[in-house]
Design a protein around this motif. Structure first.
Motif, PDB file in Angstrom:
ATOM      1  N   ARG A 122     -33.255-127.438 -59.755  1.00 27.05           N
ATOM      2  CA  ARG A 122     -34.506-126.799 -60.168  1.00 27.05           C
ATOM      3  C   ARG A 122     -35.443-126.712 -58.969  1.00 27.05           C
ATOM      4  O   ARG A 122     -35.413-127.550 -58.065  1.00 27.05           O
ATOM      5  CB  ARG A 122     -35.192-127.609 -61.273  1.00 27.05           C
ATOM      6  CG  ARG A 122     -34.329-127.886 -62.496  1.00 27.05           C
ATOM      7  CD  ARG A 122     -33.933-126.599 -63.190  1.00 27.05           C
ATOM      8  NE  ARG A 122     -35.089-125.803 -63.561  1.00 27.05           N
ATOM      9  CZ  ARG A 122     -35.729-125.932 -64.731  1.00 27.05           C
ATOM     10  NH1 ARG A 122     -35.360-126.848 -65.611  1.00 27.05           N
ATOM     11  NH2 ARG A 122     -36.760-125.153 -65.006  1.00 27.05           N
ATOM     12  N   PHE A 123     -36.301-125.702 -59.004  1.00 29.12           N
ATOM     13  CA  PHE A 123     -37.285-125.473 -57.948  1.00 29.12           C
ATOM     14  C   PHE A 123     -38.657-125.412 -58.575  1.00 29.12           C
ATOM     15  O   PHE A 123     -38.845-124.840 -59.653  1.00 29.12           O
ATOM     16  CB  PHE A 123     -36.983-124.153 -57.226  1.00 29.12           C
ATOM     17  CG  PHE A 123     -37.977-123.786 -56.156  1.00 29.12           C
ATOM     18  CD1 PHE A 123     -37.736-124.100 -54.823  1.00 29.12           C
ATOM     19  CD2 PHE A 123     -39.158-123.128 -56.474  1.00 29.12           C
ATOM     20  CE1 PHE A 123     -38.657-123.766 -53.836  1.00 29.12           C
ATOM     21  CE2 PHE A 123     -40.080-122.782 -55.494  1.00 29.12           C
ATOM     22  CZ  PHE A 123     -39.825-123.113 -54.168  1.00 29.12           C
ATOM     23  N   ALA A 124     -39.656-125.976 -57.893  1.00 30.81           N
ATOM     24  CA  ALA A 124     -41.026-125.925 -58.412  1.00 30.81           C
ATOM     25  C   ALA A 124     -42.008-125.775 -57.264  1.00 30.81           C
ATOM     26  O   ALA A 124     -41.823-126.346 -56.184  1.00 30.81           O
ATOM     27  CB  ALA A 124     -41.349-127.185 -59.213  1.00 30.81           C
ATOM     28  N   GLY A 125     -43.063-125.014 -57.501  1.00 36.72           N
ATOM     29  CA  GLY A 125     -44.236-125.031 -56.635  1.00 36.72           C
ATOM     30  C   GLY A 125     -45.226-126.017 -57.220  1.00 36.72           C
ATOM     31  O   GLY A 125     -45.361-126.108 -58.445  1.00 36.72           O
ATOM     32  N   ILE A 126     -45.902-126.774 -56.377  1.00 37.02           N
ATOM     33  CA  ILE A 126     -46.840-127.771 -56.907  1.00 37.02           C
ATOM     34  C   ILE A 126     -48.300-127.372 -56.712  1.00 37.02           C
ATOM     35  O   ILE A 126     -49.193-127.944 -57.333  1.00 37.02           O
ATOM     36  CB  ILE A 126     -46.617-129.161 -56.279  1.00 37.02           C
ATOM     37  CG1 ILE A 126     -46.850-129.132 -54.757  1.00 37.02           C
ATOM     38  CG2 ILE A 126     -45.244-129.690 -56.623  1.00 37.02           C
ATOM     39  CD1 ILE A 126     -46.928-130.505 -54.138  1.00 37.02           C
ATOM     40  N   ASP A 127     -48.557-126.390 -55.866  1.00 39.08           N
ATOM     41  CA  ASP A 127     -49.935-125.991 -55.594  1.00 39.08           C
ATOM     42  C   ASP A 127     -50.456-125.121 -56.726  1.00 39.08           C
ATOM     43  O   ASP A 127     -49.679-124.452 -57.423  1.00 39.08           O
ATOM     44  CB  ASP A 127     -50.010-125.225 -54.275  1.00 39.08           C
ATOM     45  CG  ASP A 127     -51.354-125.348 -53.580  1.00 39.08           C
ATOM     46  OD1 ASP A 127     -52.297-125.873 -54.200  1.00 39.08           O
ATOM     47  OD2 ASP A 127     -51.461-124.924 -52.420  1.00 39.08           O
ATOM     48  N   GLY A 128     -51.763-125.100 -56.918  1.00 45.77           N
ATOM     49  CA  GLY A 128     -52.343-124.137 -57.825  1.00 45.77           C
ATOM     50  C   GLY A 128     -52.293-122.748 -57.210  1.00 45.77           C
ATOM     51  O   GLY A 128     -51.966-122.585 -56.030  1.00 45.77           O
ATOM     52  N   PRO A 129     -52.591-121.707 -57.998  1.00 48.84           N
ATOM     53  CA  PRO A 129     -52.670-120.345 -57.443  1.00 48.84           C
ATOM     54  C   PRO A 129     -53.940-120.202 -56.610  1.00 48.84           C
ATOM     55  O   PRO A 129     -54.886-119.507 -56.969  1.00 48.84           O
ATOM     56  CB  PRO A 129     -52.700-119.455 -58.688  1.00 48.84           C
ATOM     57  CG  PRO A 129     -52.256-120.324 -59.822  1.00 48.84           C
ATOM     58  CD  PRO A 129     -52.726-121.705 -59.470  1.00 48.84           C
ATOM     59  N   LEU A 130     -53.949-120.904 -55.485  1.00 51.51           N
ATOM     60  CA  LEU A 130     -55.148-121.005 -54.652  1.00 51.51           C
ATOM     61  C   LEU A 130     -54.822-120.635 -53.211  1.00 51.51           C
ATOM     62  O   LEU A 130     -53.715-120.876 -52.733  1.00 51.51           O
ATOM     63  CB  LEU A 130     -55.699-122.440 -54.668  1.00 51.51           C
ATOM     64  CG  LEU A 130     -55.940-123.102 -56.026  1.00 51.51           C
ATOM     65  CD1 LEU A 130     -56.255-124.573 -55.833  1.00 51.51           C
ATOM     66  CD2 LEU A 130     -57.081-122.408 -56.741  1.00 51.51           C
ATOM     67  N   GLU A 131     -55.797-120.089 -52.533  1.00 47.68           N
ATOM     68  CA  GLU A 131     -55.739-119.880 -51.088  1.00 47.68           C
ATOM     69  C   GLU A 131     -57.012-120.466 -50.483  1.00 47.68           C
ATOM     70  O   GLU A 131     -57.977-120.747 -51.192  1.00 47.68           O
ATOM     71  CB  GLU A 131     -55.642-118.385 -50.752  1.00 47.68           C
ATOM     72  CG  GLU A 131     -54.378-117.702 -51.246  1.00 47.68           C
ATOM     73  CD  GLU A 131     -53.157-118.032 -50.417  1.00 47.68           C
ATOM     74  OE1 GLU A 131     -53.314-118.668 -49.354  1.00 47.68           O
ATOM     75  OE2 GLU A 131     -52.049-117.640 -50.825  1.00 47.68           O
ATOM     76  N   ILE A 132     -57.049-120.619 -49.177  1.00 51.58           N
ATOM     77  CA  ILE A 132     -58.238-121.155 -48.525  1.00 51.58           C
ATOM     78  C   ILE A 132     -59.429-120.227 -48.727  1.00 51.58           C
ATOM     79  O   ILE A 132     -60.589-120.645 -48.678  1.00 51.58           O
ATOM     80  CB  ILE A 132     -57.980-121.396 -47.013  1.00 51.58           C
ATOM     81  CG1 ILE A 132     -59.100-122.241 -46.395  1.00 51.58           C
ATOM     82  CG2 ILE A 132     -57.811-120.080 -46.277  1.00 51.58           C
ATOM     83  CD1 ILE A 132     -59.176-123.654 -46.907  1.00 51.58           C
TER      84      ILE A 132
END
Length: 401
Positions: A122-132
């Motif tokens: 399984r693959f996951a992104g952990i960050d929110g849908p955020l940019e600097i």
């Protein structure tokens, strides 16, 4: 001392990592001191393969958009889409262009091919849908959560319709306006519509929790987990936008802290599903507070590693990556009296160091912190050595094409 330090070093292998740890972790975090270097990502890939083949790990999570990560997860599970499409739409911050990230996804898809669901990676992104520069509209997460619930629970239980959510959200450009990061007055996060969306998102999450037995029984634990991801992403984004509209001196401290809190919530959810390798910046994964300067102001907040470690104790393990040189970024041979300089003097190109033993060898006299000439690289903090379970040291980070 050099001999004593060498006795703390081992090959970077899964078996050596597991021997360093007091218990088998639910979350094994591998940090990096700089982003965008395939030398470090290749090492991550090698370690993950070993953890899969030798230690039964099934999940990797990286510092990327959690909703975009679902595109990658669907691809490696069932071949949905093409590799080119997945790398473009499934990994944020422009990191889908990385050859090492592409190789990771390709290998995971090949590994899963023909395997039963219980054995798939399984693959996951952990960050929110955020940019600097700002944050995404909450539309995608809100509507996905509503759609999930609307198909499975009585309509009368829903706090609103999808049309209401769409109307209150309005044009996505209102939320993603980059000027809002610099000027709180440009943010819609405390508008009447946003405040109503926060209440509705809370009610939708509460309904999800209340209907848990039915939802899992009628679909699957995997679908329910995705519903939870949509819920915490929607509420997290709305909370983030609320504080983007704040005018107090603590505004930026809140925002950077909220980002790590969202990442911590995603990691804790992954930790419920079995052992996972987590890869992100050292500054996020460390157990102590994170610090930085932004706009001339010093910021200090609890890192995601500190939050997750408080929940999981020894079942959260952290390996900080340190390095000697990144010559193409102006980072040359480290001073011999720095931690990196002491490790650079060892003969191998890369190795795993027992951080607790290293701290003992160094004793009360800790080396001076290394000063980075490159803003994108953060050296180790000698004062926090013993807070790491191990250090992965890479002597030279080479430029890749």
């Amino acid at each position: 001392m050099a001999t004593d330090i060498q006795h703390t070093a081992h090959a970077v292998e899964a078996t050596a990592v597991m021997k360093l740890l007091p218990v088998r972790p639910r979350l094994l975090a591998l940090g990096e001191p700089t982003h965008g270097e395939d030398t470090l990502l290749d090492l991550r890939n090698d370690l993950f393969r070993q953890l899969v083949e030798q230690e039964g790990f099934r999940t990797i999570a990286i510092e990327s958009d959690c909703l975009m990560g679902l595109v990658v997860d669907d691809y490696i599970a069932s071949g949905t889409g093409t590799l080119d499409e997945v790398m473009e739409r499934g990994i944020s911050h422009g990191w889908g262009a990385s050859a090492a990230n592409r190789e990771l996804v390709r290998w995971m898809r090949a590994y899963n091919d023909g395997r039963p669901a219980s054995e798939r990676l399984r693959f996951a992104g952990i960050d929110g849908p955020l940019e600097i520069t700002g944050a995404a509209s909450p539309r995608q997460a809100l509507l996905a959560l509503h759609d999930y619930l609307a198909a499975r629970v009585d309509t009368d239980l829903l706090p609103c319709t999808a049309e209401t959510l769409d109307r209150l959200t309005g044009p996505d450009g209102r939320w993603t306006n980059p000027a809002a990061m610099r000027d709180p007055a440009q943010s819609v996060g405390q508008s009447a519509e946003a405040m109503q969306l926060r209440l509705l998102a809370d009610d939708l999450e509460a309904l999800l929790d209340a209907q848990t037995p039915h939802l899992i029984a009628s679909t699957s634990r995997e679908d329910w987990d995705r519903g939870r991801l949509y819920g915490r992403t929607a509420t997290g984004l709305l909370r983030y936008h609320f504080w983007m509209a704040d005018t107090s001196l603590s505004r930026m401290t809140r925002l950077v802290g909220l980002r790590d809190q969202m990442m911590a919530d995603n990691l804790l959810a992954l930790g419920e599903q079995g052992p996972a390798l987590v890869h992100a910046h050292n500054g996020h994964l460390q157990r102590n507070k994170s610090t930085m300067r932004m706009g001339g102001l010093p910021l200090e907040w609890w890192s995601l590693g500190a939050i997750v470690s408080a929940h999981l104790g020894a079942e959260y393990a952290f390996l900080a990556t340190a390095l000697g040189t990144i010559r193409h970024q102006g980072v040359d041979t480290p001073p011999p009296d720095s931690v990196e300089g002491l490790l650079y003097a060892l003969p191998e190109d890369r190795y795993l160091v027992d951080a607790v033993r290293l701290a003992t060898v160094l004793g009360d006299t800790r080396p001076a912190p290394r000063v980075s000439p490159y803003y994108g690289y953060a050296p180790l903090d000698p004062a926090h050595l013993a807070g790491n379970d191990g250090i992965v040291f890479v002597k030279d980070v080479l430029r890749t094409q």
